[in-house]
Write a protein that holds these residues in place. Sequence first.
Motif, short mmCIF file in Angstrom:
data_model
loop_
_atom_site.label_atom_id
_atom_site.label_comp_id
_atom_site.label_asym_id
_atom_site.label_seq_id
_atom_site.Cartn_x
_atom_site.Cartn_y
_atom_site.Cartn_z
N GLY A 16 44.28 35.10 36.10
CA GLY A 16 44.63 36.45 36.51
C GLY A 16 43.80 36.96 37.67
O GLY A 16 42.98 36.23 38.24
N SER A 17 44.00 38.24 37.98
CA SER A 17 43.33 38.87 39.13
C SER A 17 42.74 40.21 38.72
O SER A 17 43.22 40.86 37.79
CB SER A 17 44.33 39.09 40.26
N LEU A 18 41.70 40.58 39.44
CA LEU A 18 41.08 41.90 39.31
C LEU A 18 40.57 42.33 40.68
O LEU A 18 40.24 41.46 41.51
CB LEU A 18 39.90 41.87 38.34
N ARG A 19 40.49 43.63 40.87
CA ARG A 19 39.92 44.17 42.10
C ARG A 19 38.79 45.12 41.74
O ARG A 19 39.02 46.11 41.05
CB ARG A 19 40.96 44.90 42.92
N LEU A 20 37.61 44.82 42.23
CA LEU A 20 36.45 45.67 42.03
C LEU A 20 36.26 46.57 43.25
O LEU A 20 36.53 46.17 44.38
CB LEU A 20 35.19 44.84 41.81
N SER A 21 35.76 47.77 42.98
CA SER A 21 35.43 48.71 44.06
C SER A 21 34.02 49.22 43.86
O SER A 21 33.53 49.31 42.73
CB SER A 21 36.40 49.89 44.06
#
Length: 118
Positions: A16-21
């Motif tokens: 899967g994927s994740l986006r951190l900020s």
Amino acid sequence: QVQLVESGGGLVQAGGSLRLSCAASGSIKSINVMRWYRQAPGKQREFTAAITSGGSTNYADSVKGRFTISRDNAKNTVYLQMASLKPEDTAVYYCNMEILAPWLRSYWGQGTQVTVSS
């Protein structure tokens, strides 16, 4: 007072994927290098990715081709787009910035947990 606030961590399945900020706030004059580090349980904190003010990027070999670091200078924010996640990517992810405010020093975020299940 400069603060770094991270968001975007969570639980995801392998592949899967994740986006951190990570957003910086305060009396900031400029931001030089922005970096992401991670620390897995029982291990030392390790470098993950970096981006300069000019947009040059650098990655740890373990994440090359899967993670992408980017920045929005207008928002004083750095991102880490993570794809093809593996269980070994499980860690607390920390952002780090070299900020001129008014003197140049290094600041850290509080960390955000990323857990990749197999």
